[in-house]
Enzyme design. Sequence first.
Site, short mmCIF file in Angstrom:
data_model
loop_
_atom_site.label_atom_id
_atom_site.label_comp_id
_atom_site.label_asym_id
_atom_site.label_seq_id
_atom_site.Cartn_x
_atom_site.Cartn_y
_atom_site.Cartn_z
N ARG A 80 -29.45 -64.71 -17.34
CA ARG A 80 -29.36 -63.82 -16.19
C ARG A 80 -28.77 -64.57 -14.99
O ARG A 80 -29.14 -65.71 -14.73
CB ARG A 80 -30.74 -63.29 -15.82
CG ARG A 80 -30.74 -62.39 -14.60
CD ARG A 80 -32.11 -61.84 -14.31
NE ARG A 80 -33.08 -62.87 -13.94
CZ ARG A 80 -33.12 -63.49 -12.77
NH1 ARG A 80 -32.22 -63.22 -11.84
NH2 ARG A 80 -34.05 -64.39 -12.52
N LEU A 126 -40.63 -53.63 -9.20
CA LEU A 126 -39.44 -52.93 -8.71
C LEU A 126 -39.05 -51.79 -9.64
O LEU A 126 -38.74 -50.69 -9.19
CB LEU A 126 -38.27 -53.91 -8.58
CG LEU A 126 -38.37 -54.84 -7.38
CD1 LEU A 126 -37.18 -55.76 -7.34
CD2 LEU A 126 -38.46 -54.04 -6.09
N ALA A 127 -39.09 -52.03 -10.94
CA ALA A 127 -38.68 -50.99 -11.88
C ALA A 127 -39.73 -49.88 -11.92
O ALA A 127 -39.42 -48.71 -11.69
CB ALA A 127 -38.46 -51.59 -13.26
N GLY A 128 -40.97 -50.23 -12.21
CA GLY A 128 -42.02 -49.23 -12.37
C GLY A 128 -42.35 -48.50 -11.10
O GLY A 128 -42.54 -47.28 -11.10
N HIS A 154 -38.83 -69.25 -16.16
CA HIS A 154 -38.66 -68.45 -14.97
C HIS A 154 -38.48 -66.96 -15.29
O HIS A 154 -38.97 -66.10 -14.59
CB HIS A 154 -37.42 -68.99 -14.26
CG HIS A 154 -37.03 -68.24 -13.05
ND1 HIS A 154 -37.92 -68.00 -12.04
CD2 HIS A 154 -35.86 -67.68 -12.66
CE1 HIS A 154 -37.30 -67.31 -11.08
NE2 HIS A 154 -36.07 -67.09 -11.45
N GLU A 192 -37.56 -56.01 -16.41
CA GLU A 192 -37.56 -57.22 -17.25
C GLU A 192 -38.16 -56.95 -18.63
O GLU A 192 -37.90 -57.68 -19.58
CB GLU A 192 -38.34 -58.35 -16.55
CG GLU A 192 -38.13 -59.73 -17.18
CD GLU A 192 -38.93 -60.84 -16.50
OE1 GLU A 192 -39.43 -60.64 -15.39
OE2 GLU A 192 -39.05 -61.93 -17.11
N ARG A 250 -27.83 -73.34 -13.91
CA ARG A 250 -29.25 -73.59 -14.13
C ARG A 250 -29.54 -74.29 -15.45
O ARG A 250 -30.29 -75.27 -15.49
CB ARG A 250 -30.01 -72.26 -14.12
CG ARG A 250 -30.10 -71.65 -12.76
CD ARG A 250 -30.82 -70.33 -12.81
NE ARG A 250 -30.97 -69.82 -11.44
CZ ARG A 250 -31.53 -68.67 -11.12
NH1 ARG A 250 -32.00 -67.90 -12.06
NH2 ARG A 250 -31.63 -68.30 -9.87
N HIS A 290 -35.60 -72.48 -14.97
CA HIS A 290 -35.08 -72.72 -13.63
C HIS A 290 -35.20 -74.21 -13.33
O HIS A 290 -36.26 -74.79 -13.52
CB HIS A 290 -35.90 -71.90 -12.62
CG HIS A 290 -35.22 -71.75 -11.31
ND1 HIS A 290 -35.10 -72.78 -10.43
CD2 HIS A 290 -34.62 -70.68 -10.74
CE1 HIS A 290 -34.44 -72.35 -9.36
NE2 HIS A 290 -34.15 -71.09 -9.52
#
Lengths: 246, 641, 232
Positions: B442, B50-52, B408, B432, B337, B273
Amino acid sequence: MNLTLRVWRQSGPSDAGRMVTYRVEEVSPDMSFLEMLDVLNERLILEGDDPIAFDHDCREGICGMCGMVINGVAHGEQRATTTCQLHMRHFEDNATITIEPWRAAPFPVVKDLVVDRSAFDRIIQAGGFVSVPAGSAPDAHSVPVRKEDADAAFDAATCIGCGACVAACPNGSASLFTAAKITHLSLLPQGQPERLSRAKAMVDQMDAEGFGGCTNTGECTAVCPKGIPLDTIAQMNTDYLKANAK
Amino acid sequence: MKYTEGPEIRDTKAPEGPIEERWEKRKFSARLVNPANKRKLNVIVVGTGLAGGSAAATLGELGYNVKSFCYQDTPRRAHSIAAQGGINAAKNYRGDGDSIYRLFYDTVKGGDFRARESNVYRLAQVSVNIIDQAVAQGVPFAREYGGLLDTRSFGGAQVSRTFYARGQTGQQLLLGAYQALERQIAAGTVEMFTRHEMLDLIVADGRARGIIVRDMVTGEIERHTADAVVLATGGYGNVFFLSTNAKGCNTTAIWRAHERGAYFANPCYTQIHPTCIPVSGEYQSKLTLMSESLRNDGRVWVPLRKDDKRAPGDIPEDERDYYLERIYPAFGNLVPRDIASRAAKNVCDEGRGVGPGGLGVYLDFRDAINRLGRDAVEKKYGNLFEMYERITGENPYDVPMRIYPAVHYTMGGLWVDYDLQSTIPGLFVIGEANFSDHGANRLGASALMQGLADGYFVLPTTLGDYLADGPFGEVDEAAVAEAELKVRDRIERLLAVNGTRTPDSFHRELGRLMWDYCGMERTEESLRKALERIPELRKEFWENVKVSGTAEELNQVLEKAGRVADFFDLAELMCLDALVRTESCGGHFRAESQDADGEALRDDEAFAHVSAWEHSPDGEPVLHKEPLVYEYVKMTQRSYK
Amino acid sequence: MKKPTRKRPRGFLSSSNGKKAVMAVTGAVMVLFLIGHMLGNLKIFISKDSFNEYAHALRTLLEPLLPYRTLLTIVEIALVLSVVLHMWAAISLSRRARSARPVKYVAKKSQATGYATHIMRFGGLTIALFVVWHLLDLTFGVVNPKGFDSTPADRMIAGFDPSRWWVTLIYLVAVVMVGLHLRHGVWSAFQTLGWANRDRNKALRLSAGLLSAVLVVGFLAPPLAIMFGVVQ
């Protein structure tokens, strides 16, 4: 469990390739198919052999990287399941399992079970997108979308681009993959402005890559791990014909 | 392991003034690059999640010359694709009292007061644009009958701000970014390199100027130079071997950057998680996450007695211990969590765990099925039950599910300033891979938000400011040659060992060690043990690893060996960081620091800072503290009793 | 690895989808013809004269507006064209399919019915061969015992005489093959032309099956009736 594997080995694109037989012992039924191959590979490495190369990444059925033809069926006989989520409990003890790569001219073998699927990327490059620069989008609620359309678009959009459809198609056609993207964007208002040019460009690119034509055999949707429906292809055909009629 | 302490980091480049105006101010102060010059500026982006993916697409669209790299066969496979739950955004479409300020507040509090206020506020502001952008790209978010976007409340949030696309939100958002990226590739602004792995960073004249990569198909070592380098290479959860990360996820890119001078911040912050499918045997290669939503209706329990081998159905009600409901009567099965994870570990440590190896607890839907009916349960959780059955072969309608916590997400990462620039000028780190926005923990549905915020909106602005000084001219050949030689040398060394153990066997052992000593609960003793054991194991690795094949071909064993080698070094720093931080906070629980009820106890006096580690060639890391100041959110101790 | 480049597309008819559209449209023409042909055949059940009149009427339709046999010739040309184009598209698609998979699977197992894969190309070929025989037999009378100088009804009755049971058998096999071909082909044409969708699919598949069944029954009724002496 004890198994006999017949695996396609091909050292590189120019090698002719052949089936090689391996014996794997003490396989746990709870292993995934790829874990079974991991165990074999660990042994091959220590024996100084070349381990079997295969693509895999997320191992949870969503990235689309894994894929092999197992006993003549893309991703194996378990329906709606990628190779990484296939488990050994579905095989009989002492069975012989045949493992081959996706076979299609546009998916040349890189090594063993690894194939080059970059043709799919080029089909997307031809038009599988909505042209919208970052920061220029209107408020998300400015265009409502019928729930039915959003749901159907989502069904088509779940394609993971694994290539099983091509592997299973007797014609080596990429119609289901291409149609899934065309349908996803065709059903949404955001996809309308480029709808026809997209369909034309993507189908033409699919042909240019050397995939076969669709004869509506339904083999693709039967092996598709995400169950992309065959009627996406009808949607693609409609858009393509309209684009050519213009 | 010894370390020294260096000067504090005082300036993070965040603008002054009211928090809501800071990003506006920075956007205005960031210099612009004239369009004709953009074409002359080269940017390397490593990673296509998503970022890159979003960064490469956006930079290409802006007119820069972009080279994008990923180790998979296509950019669409990046592990962002596996995110299930959703993406947070402060749209307040429900009118339920959400706002940018509330998302900011929740994120700072959820991060256990270990994140920067300025960054988090910006994240909340930008979150709104992400949804607009994604919808315009054709991301098929869930909708209501009126045609408007549906949202849900996620991870215990009191407002309904999570947008989702069934259980495949990450996939749909990633495909949106991927499609934008492919569009730029077709337009010629981005050149894509798939099946390429970054093996070193080129630093010349004090600036990041390029990378050394290995073509994973031919084995060729290539040099790529540029005016700036962006790392978007994800987290390092695979240091534990078993995690929910993809098999290929690794730390090599950020670790090499760290060795070249980028500080590594808070490496010990790891998110575990609680609802994963447990390990079924020694051969296990990865763990699969089950949506947390299952805890809404499932009841968690273990047998009251130790080593109770009876089938779950044969254990009568009064011999079951619904331990979450017992210990946390107010929140019951819905505790956060980390609490749920630790509680599961505790009961298993007592010998009351279930399933193979005693590492699992039951998540039972019997009561929910009796109360709501099987159909209602199927409607809500049908696909998850199917997935569980596919993997375990057990039908959760008849037999309770077994779950166990798994690694996770890693909140730590390369240290970056407000501009997302690391301590090496010209090296930017997003998603991340950096440490910036989540503090010590997070929140659910915030990872997707951060990745896209960085890639679509933040980086394109701040990188422009850096590039306004460019182009930076020819790259010093000596620096390039040195980096290339180092990469070649390392590959040769790995191939030359020719020992008797596979890279995977070392990775498994390292992972086990990290899980036992630096996992859900850490003690001084366990960490010291790990710090003693890791160097021994690393030594054995370099003396006894077996890498088959050659460097000039597709060689998955060689790839693996290189990644494992870097995990050893990272693991050591993680343990050191965990040892130094004697408080408990968020995803870092030090057994020595808990209150009477066994809750994590922060020590704000001593630890309200970011720990940024500087690599030093002699092996003694230097700790730089970045003090955290809270002007808007008051620090409080959380309680779920 | 070689640099991926995007290749240039060519025209509509050289595209796989274009060829599929040609198959669908020409197929539709032939199906319409078959329906007419079948209805005509059934006139034998009314009387031989009725059948002969029908055969004659085909030639004199729209006379005197148009010269003798004009319309029929047009129809024949359209049919020949359809057959040729249908076969051209089929051959070029199957060549494309062959080159898309140069290396065959060692093991391959169908997961759909496997029906379409086997029946369409093989069936199409069988039907083509039959059409040649059929024209020689009943249209040109070359292989018919009554020869060309006879009424169509006589040729038909003589053609399916019990003594020539094997002709009826060939005919039966061919008609069944046509039915099987159309069962997939008709639905496939709808799919190709983009008229199939999730809501309509079931109905379309059903109609395709029904139409095929009607055609098979309609075409088999006369020869069987002749063979078993119901029509003399």
